[in-house]
Design a protein around this motif. Structure first.
Motif, PDB file in Angstrom:
ATOM      1  N   ASP A  28       1.858  -6.563   5.485  1.00  0.00           N
ATOM      2  CA  ASP A  28       0.745  -5.965   6.220  1.00  0.00           C
ATOM      3  C   ASP A  28       1.235  -4.717   6.936  1.00  0.00           C
ATOM      4  O   ASP A  28       2.382  -4.650   7.377  1.00  0.00           O
ATOM      5  N   ILE A  29       0.341  -3.728   7.047  1.00  0.00           N
ATOM      6  CA  ILE A  29       0.669  -2.475   7.729  1.00  0.00           C
ATOM      7  C   ILE A  29      -0.096  -2.442   9.055  1.00  0.00           C
ATOM      8  O   ILE A  29      -1.333  -2.475   9.058  1.00  0.00           O
TER       9      ILE A  29
ATOM     10  N   ILE B 109      -1.150   4.611   8.566  1.00  0.00           N
ATOM     11  CA  ILE B 109      -0.533   4.367   7.251  1.00  0.00           C
ATOM     12  C   ILE B 109      -1.412   3.385   6.481  1.00  0.00           C
ATOM     13  O   ILE B 109      -1.365   2.167   6.721  1.00  0.00           O
ATOM     14  N   THR B 110      -2.255   3.885   5.591  1.00  0.00           N
ATOM     15  CA  THR B 110      -3.079   2.950   4.800  1.00  0.00           C
ATOM     16  C   THR B 110      -2.303   2.571   3.540  1.00  0.00           C
ATOM     17  O   THR B 110      -1.446   3.343   3.076  1.00  0.00           O
ATOM     18  N   PRO B 111      -2.597   1.401   2.949  1.00  0.00           N
ATOM     19  CA  PRO B 111      -1.931   1.014   1.682  1.00  0.00           C
ATOM     20  C   PRO B 111      -2.091   2.084   0.608  1.00  0.00           C
ATOM     21  O   PRO B 111      -1.154   2.400  -0.118  1.00  0.00           O
TER      22      PRO B 111
ATOM     23  N   ASN C 163      -5.075  -4.980  -0.456  1.00  0.00           N
ATOM     24  CA  ASN C 163      -6.409  -4.810   0.136  1.00  0.00           C
ATOM     25  C   ASN C 163      -6.290  -3.640   1.109  1.00  0.00           C
ATOM     26  O   ASN C 163      -5.322  -2.884   1.022  1.00  0.00           O
ATOM     27  N   SER C 164      -7.251  -3.485   2.010  1.00  0.00           N
ATOM     28  CA  SER C 164      -7.239  -2.275   2.843  1.00  0.00           C
ATOM     29  C   SER C 164      -6.167  -2.331   3.945  1.00  0.00           C
ATOM     30  O   SER C 164      -5.979  -1.362   4.675  1.00  0.00           O
ATOM     31  N   LYS C 165      -5.471  -3.457   4.051  1.00  0.00           N
ATOM     32  CA  LYS C 165      -4.463  -3.545   5.125  1.00  0.00           C
ATOM     33  C   LYS C 165      -3.088  -3.968   4.617  1.00  0.00           C
ATOM     34  O   LYS C 165      -2.116  -4.010   5.382  1.00  0.00           O
ATOM     35  N   SER C 166      -2.991  -4.361   3.323  1.00  0.00           N
ATOM     36  CA  SER C 166      -1.678  -4.851   2.869  1.00  0.00           C
ATOM     37  C   SER C 166      -1.351  -4.360   1.473  1.00  0.00           C
ATOM     38  O   SER C 166      -2.230  -3.923   0.718  1.00  0.00           O
TER      39      SER C 166
END
Ligand SMILES: Cc1ncc(COP(=O)(O)O)c(C=O)c1O
Ligand SMILES: C[C@@H](O)[C@H](N)C(=O)O
Length: 374
Positions: free
Chosen positions: A296-297, A302-304, A322-325
């Motif tokens: 996960d970010i 910093i988007t994936p 996904n939008s977070k990892s």
């Protein structure tokens, strides 16, 4: 900026290129028309896979998606059939709803736990009661997935599979295992693969993932089941002619690559440890049981999608989950130095994005066609 000509491809374990031994085996394969009779190499390979998996018979099919579709449709061959499966399972999420759109089979989803299991009591509760036959679909099948791709490549234990098998048997149902990465589970658990799937009536096994074959999956089950599966494979356009060429490569994969899976799992842990040292990332290290690493970010800058684009500029390929990892998958063609190189590139990509010097061609919310996520 390309820092290294070699591409380190961590998008999936489906990206391996056939080994020289596979190519040689393909070139030398003894073949015949497998629709008109039996391709000798396919016949030998199918018999070997049935033996290894502890089942009566086996059938080579072009993909894991077709392996699952054929298996579900053979078990659910009556109108109004329903299959119990995980809400985060590959069959339910990533196979275009084929069991319904092509097979007319109704999915009854049960939540997948983070470890890839479904609670046994929720499986039992999902089984349709006879008294409702006038209204309800008829439950005929339970599907499990081992390892579980969307749950980080987690392994289902043999004890859990046996328990689900007992539930299926006591309710007159069948059990299918989507075993795309069943060899990863067998190696990680230290359980022989035939023991791991003993309770299953059918298993789909991907040859084109961690085993490194260029194409194909195999379905194993009873002879009666495989005879029906062969007809359905033909119905779906999966009857193949000189298929021994593909089976020869798959045979090399089973012979040469199963022994390398433990090393894939070790490298995944090294990668996870390195990622966990990057302060903008969080990795659940306990969830890295096989060859997959999800991280996960935490930093919204910093988007994936941004990270994967900057990595691609450095010839390191990854996919947003996904939008977070982000998901990274190790396979036998990723070396220890590739892992270290990827970690260095990831650290530099984070610096570039945070400093504002990174360049992007296009941005999405992470659920693009080339993202694994949903
Ligand atoms: C768990 C799982 N099952 C089935 C499949 C489908 O296999 P294929 O891509 O060969 O259709 C995949 C991925 O490819 C998978 O990860
Ligand atoms: C993308 C998905 O379908 C594939 N099974 C993978 O894990 O890469």
């Amino acid at each position: 900026m390309v820092t290294n000509n070699k591409v380190v491809d961590l998008r999936s374990d489906t990206v391996t290129k056939p080994s020289e031994a596979m190519r040689a085996a393909m070139a030398a394969a003894d073949v015949d028309d497998d629709v008109l009779g039996a391709d000798p190499t396919a016949q030998r390979f199918e018999a070997e896979m049935a033996r290894i998996m502890g089942k009566e018979a086996a059938l080579f099919v072009p993909s894991g998606t077709m392996a699952n579709l054929v298996s579900v449709l053979v078990h659910c061959d009556a109108r109004g059939s329903e299959v119990i499966l995980g809400d985060n399972s590959h069959i339910h999420v990533y196979e275009n709803g084929g069991i319904s759109t092509i097979g007319g089979v109704h999915p009854k989803t049960v939540p997948n736990n983070p470890d890839g299991t479904m609670d046994i009591d929720r499986i039992v509760a999902a089984i349709r009661h006879q008294d409702g036959a006038l209204y309800y679909p008829t439950t005929r099948l339970i599907c499990l997935e081992n390892t579980h791709a969307n749950c980080g490549g987690k392994c289902l234990s043999v004890e859990y599979i046996d328990k689900v098998g007992e539930v299926a048997k006591s309710h007159g149902l069948k059990l299918h295992i989507d075993g795309a990465r069943i060899f990863n589970a067998s190696v990680a658990l230290g359980v022989p693969v035939d023991r791991l799937v003993r309770a299953a009536d059918s298993v789909s096994v991907c040859l084109s993932k961690g085993l490194g074959a260029p194409v194909g999956s195999v379905i194993v089950g009873s002879k009666a089941f495989i005879d029906k599966a062969k007809i359905l494979r033909k119905t779906l356009g999966g009857g193949m002619r000189q298929v021994g060429i593909l089976c020869a490569a798959a045979y090399v994969g089973v012979r040469d690559t199963v022994g390398k899976l433990a090393d894939d799992h070790r490298k995944a842990k090294v990668l996870a440890d390195g990622l966990n040292k990057i302060k903008q990332f969080t990795v659940d290290l306990t969830s890295v049981e096989t060859n997959m690493v999800f991280f996960d970010i935490a930093d919204p800058r910093i988007t994936p999608d941004k990270l994967c684009q900057v990595l691609e500029q450095r010839n390191v390929l990854a996919m947003p989950a996904n939008s977070k990892s982000v998901r990274l998958v190790i396979h036998y063609q990723i070396s220890d130095s590739d892992v270290q190189h990827a970690l260095t590139c990831i650290e530099k990509a984070v610096e570039e994005i945070l400093s504002g010097s990174a360049k992007f061609e296009h941005l999405t919310n992470g659920s693009t066609a080339n993202s694994y996520g949903h």
